[in-house]
Motif scaffolding. Structure first.
Motif, PDB file in Angstrom:
ATOM      1  N   VAL A  94       0.699  -1.284  -0.034  1.00 52.03           N
ATOM      2  CA  VAL A  94      -0.208  -0.050   0.116  1.00 52.03           C
ATOM      3  C   VAL A  94       0.799   1.295   0.131  1.00 52.03           C
ATOM      4  O   VAL A  94       1.769   1.402   0.796  1.00 52.03           O
ATOM      5  CB  VAL A  94      -0.974   0.148   1.323  1.00 52.03           C
ATOM      6  N   THR A  95       0.703   2.269  -0.882  1.00 53.58           N
ATOM      7  CA  THR A  95       1.452   3.268  -1.196  1.00 53.58           C
ATOM      8  C   THR A  95       0.885   4.497  -0.506  1.00 53.58           C
ATOM      9  O   THR A  95      -0.456   4.731  -0.814  1.00 53.58           O
ATOM     10  CB  THR A  95       1.874   3.421  -2.453  1.00 53.58           C
ATOM     11  N   VAL A  96       1.664   5.228   0.374  1.00 59.19           N
ATOM     12  CA  VAL A  96       0.756   6.391   0.872  1.00 59.19           C
ATOM     13  C   VAL A  96       1.128   7.580  -0.147  1.00 59.19           C
ATOM     14  O   VAL A  96       2.574   7.857  -0.425  1.00 59.19           O
ATOM     15  CB  VAL A  96       1.336   6.950   2.208  1.00 59.19           C
ATOM     16  N   LYS A  97       0.339   8.207  -0.977  1.00 54.80           N
ATOM     17  CA  LYS A  97       0.722   9.120  -2.036  1.00 54.80           C
ATOM     18  C   LYS A  97       0.703  10.640  -1.252  1.00 54.80           C
ATOM     19  O   LYS A  97      -0.069  11.031  -0.602  1.00 54.80           O
ATOM     20  CB  LYS A  97      -0.562   9.177  -3.125  1.00 54.80           C
ATOM     21  N   THR A  98       1.911  11.127  -1.498  1.00 56.01           N
ATOM     22  CA  THR A  98       1.794  12.550  -1.416  1.00 56.01           C
ATOM     23  C   THR A  98       2.466  13.381  -2.471  1.00 56.01           C
ATOM     24  O   THR A  98       2.830  12.780  -3.511  1.00 56.01           O
ATOM     25  CB  THR A  98       3.281  12.723  -0.301  1.00 56.01           C
ATOM     26  N   GLY A  99       1.931  14.583  -2.520  1.00 53.25           N
ATOM     27  CA  GLY A  99       2.376  15.510  -3.599  1.00 53.25           C
ATOM     28  C   GLY A  99       1.190  15.394  -4.800  1.00 53.25           C
ATOM     29  O   GLY A  99       0.440  14.447  -4.673  1.00 53.25           O
ATOM     30  N   VAL A 100       0.929  16.557  -5.444  1.00 60.78           N
ATOM     31  CA  VAL A 100      -0.049  16.628  -6.438  1.00 60.78           C
ATOM     32  C   VAL A 100       0.726  16.060  -7.788  1.00 60.78           C
ATOM     33  O   VAL A 100       1.700  16.582  -8.193  1.00 60.78           O
ATOM     34  CB  VAL A 100      -0.559  17.886  -6.525  1.00 60.78           C
ATOM     35  N   GLU A 101       0.089  14.901  -8.200  1.00 60.15           N
ATOM     36  CA  GLU A 101       0.578  14.344  -9.409  1.00 60.15           C
ATOM     37  C   GLU A 101       0.320  15.368 -10.657  1.00 60.15           C
ATOM     38  O   GLU A 101      -0.716  16.087 -10.594  1.00 60.15           O
ATOM     39  CB  GLU A 101      -0.160  13.067  -9.633  1.00 60.15           C
ATOM     40  N   THR A 102       1.109  15.195 -11.703  1.00 59.11           N
ATOM     41  CA  THR A 102       1.165  15.982 -12.975  1.00 59.11           C
ATOM     42  C   THR A 102      -0.355  16.122 -13.594  1.00 59.11           C
ATOM     43  O   THR A 102      -1.112  17.106 -13.882  1.00 59.11           O
ATOM     44  CB  THR A 102       2.187  15.542 -13.920  1.00 59.11           C
ATOM     45  N   GLU A 103      -0.895  14.779 -13.600  1.00 57.71           N
ATOM     46  CA  GLU A 103      -2.263  14.839 -14.400  1.00 57.71           C
ATOM     47  C   GLU A 103      -3.294  15.289 -13.511  1.00 57.71           C
ATOM     48  O   GLU A 103      -4.108  16.109 -13.961  1.00 57.71           O
ATOM     49  CB  GLU A 103      -2.613  13.111 -14.379  1.00 57.71           C
ATOM     50  N   LEU A 104      -3.235  15.121 -12.214  1.00 57.18           N
ATOM     51  CA  LEU A 104      -4.348  15.878 -11.166  1.00 57.18           C
ATOM     52  C   LEU A 104      -3.814  17.135 -11.220  1.00 57.18           C
ATOM     53  O   LEU A 104      -4.868  18.132 -11.503  1.00 57.18           O
ATOM     54  CB  LEU A 104      -4.241  15.456  -9.632  1.00 57.18           C
ATOM     55  N   ALA A 105      -2.679  17.788 -11.214  1.00 53.32           N
ATOM     56  CA  ALA A 105      -2.439  19.105 -11.368  1.00 53.32           C
ATOM     57  C   ALA A 105      -2.819  19.932 -12.654  1.00 53.32           C
ATOM     58  O   ALA A 105      -3.540  21.091 -12.560  1.00 53.32           O
ATOM     59  CB  ALA A 105      -0.981  19.468 -11.387  1.00 53.32           C
ATOM     60  N   LYS A 106      -2.816  19.313 -13.677  1.00 50.77           N
ATOM     61  CA  LYS A 106      -3.495  19.823 -15.001  1.00 50.77           C
ATOM     62  C   LYS A 106      -4.744  19.813 -14.985  1.00 50.77           C
ATOM     63  O   LYS A 106      -5.445  20.785 -15.484  1.00 50.77           O
ATOM     64  CB  LYS A 106      -3.016  18.637 -16.132  1.00 50.77           C
ATOM     65  N   LYS A 107      -5.512  18.899 -14.364  1.00 51.34           N
ATOM     66  CA  LYS A 107      -7.032  19.116 -14.146  1.00 51.34           C
ATOM     67  C   LYS A 107      -7.383  20.088 -13.155  1.00 51.34           C
ATOM     68  O   LYS A 107      -8.273  20.805 -13.533  1.00 51.34           O
ATOM     69  CB  LYS A 107      -7.355  17.631 -13.476  1.00 51.34           C
ATOM     70  N   ILE A 108      -6.677  20.350 -12.172  1.00 49.86           N
ATOM     71  CA  ILE A 108      -7.006  21.427 -11.385  1.00 49.86           C
ATOM     72  C   ILE A 108      -6.851  22.581 -12.003  1.00 49.86           C
ATOM     73  O   ILE A 108      -7.689  23.726 -12.039  1.00 49.86           O
ATOM     74  CB  ILE A 108      -5.984  21.435 -10.204  1.00 49.86           C
ATOM     75  N   ILE A 109      -5.715  23.014 -12.943  1.00 54.39           N
ATOM     76  CA  ILE A 109      -5.441  24.220 -13.712  1.00 54.39           C
ATOM     77  C   ILE A 109      -6.703  24.306 -14.693  1.00 54.39           C
ATOM     78  O   ILE A 109      -6.975  25.383 -14.830  1.00 54.39           O
ATOM     79  CB  ILE A 109      -4.167  23.950 -14.385  1.00 54.39           C
ATOM     80  N   LYS A 110      -7.131  23.044 -15.280  1.00 49.69           N
ATOM     81  CA  LYS A 110      -8.192  23.288 -16.297  1.00 49.69           C
ATOM     82  C   LYS A 110      -9.431  23.636 -15.569  1.00 49.69           C
ATOM     83  O   LYS A 110     -10.075  24.811 -16.189  1.00 49.69           O
ATOM     84  CB  LYS A 110      -8.473  21.978 -16.858  1.00 49.69           C
ATOM     85  N   HIS A 111      -9.675  23.445 -14.464  1.00 48.06           N
ATOM     86  CA  HIS A 111     -10.847  23.657 -13.745  1.00 48.06           C
ATOM     87  C   HIS A 111     -10.743  25.230 -13.389  1.00 48.06           C
ATOM     88  O   HIS A 111     -11.748  25.891 -13.440  1.00 48.06           O
ATOM     89  CB  HIS A 111     -11.233  22.839 -12.253  1.00 48.06           C
ATOM     90  N   ILE A 112      -9.584  25.514 -12.941  1.00 48.74           N
ATOM     91  CA  ILE A 112      -9.234  27.066 -12.683  1.00 48.74           C
ATOM     92  C   ILE A 112      -9.689  28.072 -13.920  1.00 48.74           C
ATOM     93  O   ILE A 112     -10.498  28.915 -13.881  1.00 48.74           O
ATOM     94  CB  ILE A 112      -8.134  27.260 -11.836  1.00 48.74           C
TER      95      ILE A 112
END
Length: 161
Positions: A94-112
């Protein structure tokens, strides 16, 4: 110029404490008596060992409970593939994810950008920085992101004037 950062961080010490609590509970529970169920931690990588799939799911459930009690968002857990070790024994990473991944970051920028707010967003490593002319607009951007991105734990830090 006012700005804030969108990050996804997990306190490693809280994860370690939760893992220690899980191991302690598993060692004292009657239904795990004589079993080799345990959780091992290496940085942000957790390995769950158990005698069979059912016990593995139980240990995972205990882990989620302990992490939740320690204010660690369980949405940051990324379960790997369950592997058979020897006989009936199984393990799962089980990996504990940290940091905003590039794909999610692009999605956030698109929403903004789609929202037509007067802010600028940029990716800076595993952080998304949002700049705006006024604090009010930045607060609207935070509310927008909270509404749209609820499948991943995000925090808003470094709010500056």
């Amino acid at each position: 110029m006012p700005s804030f950062d969108i990050v996804s961080e997990v306190d490693k010490q809280e994860v370690r404490n939760a893992v220690d609590q899980v191991n302690k509970e598993v060692s004292t529970r009657f239904d795990f008596k004589g079993s080799d169920a345990r959780v091992e931690q290496t940085d942000y990588q957790l390995t769950i060992f158990a005698d069979d799939e059912f016990k593995l799911e139980q240990v995972l459930d205990i882990l989620r409970t302990k992490l939740t009690k320690r204010n660690v968002d369980v949405r940051c857990l990324d379960k790997g593939v369950m592997e058979k070790i020897s006989g009936n024994k199984v393990k799962q990473t089980v990996t504990v994810k940290t940091g905003v991944e590039t794909e999610l970051a692009k999605k956030i920028i698109k929403h903004i950008k789609d929202s037509k707010l007067k802010v600028q967003a940029s990716i800076q490593g595993d952080v998304v920085r949002v700049l705006g002319a006024k604090k009010d607009v930045l607060q609207e951007a935070i509310q927008l992101i909270k509404k749209t991105e609820n499948g991943y734990p995000l925090q808003f830090q470094n709010f500056r004037d």
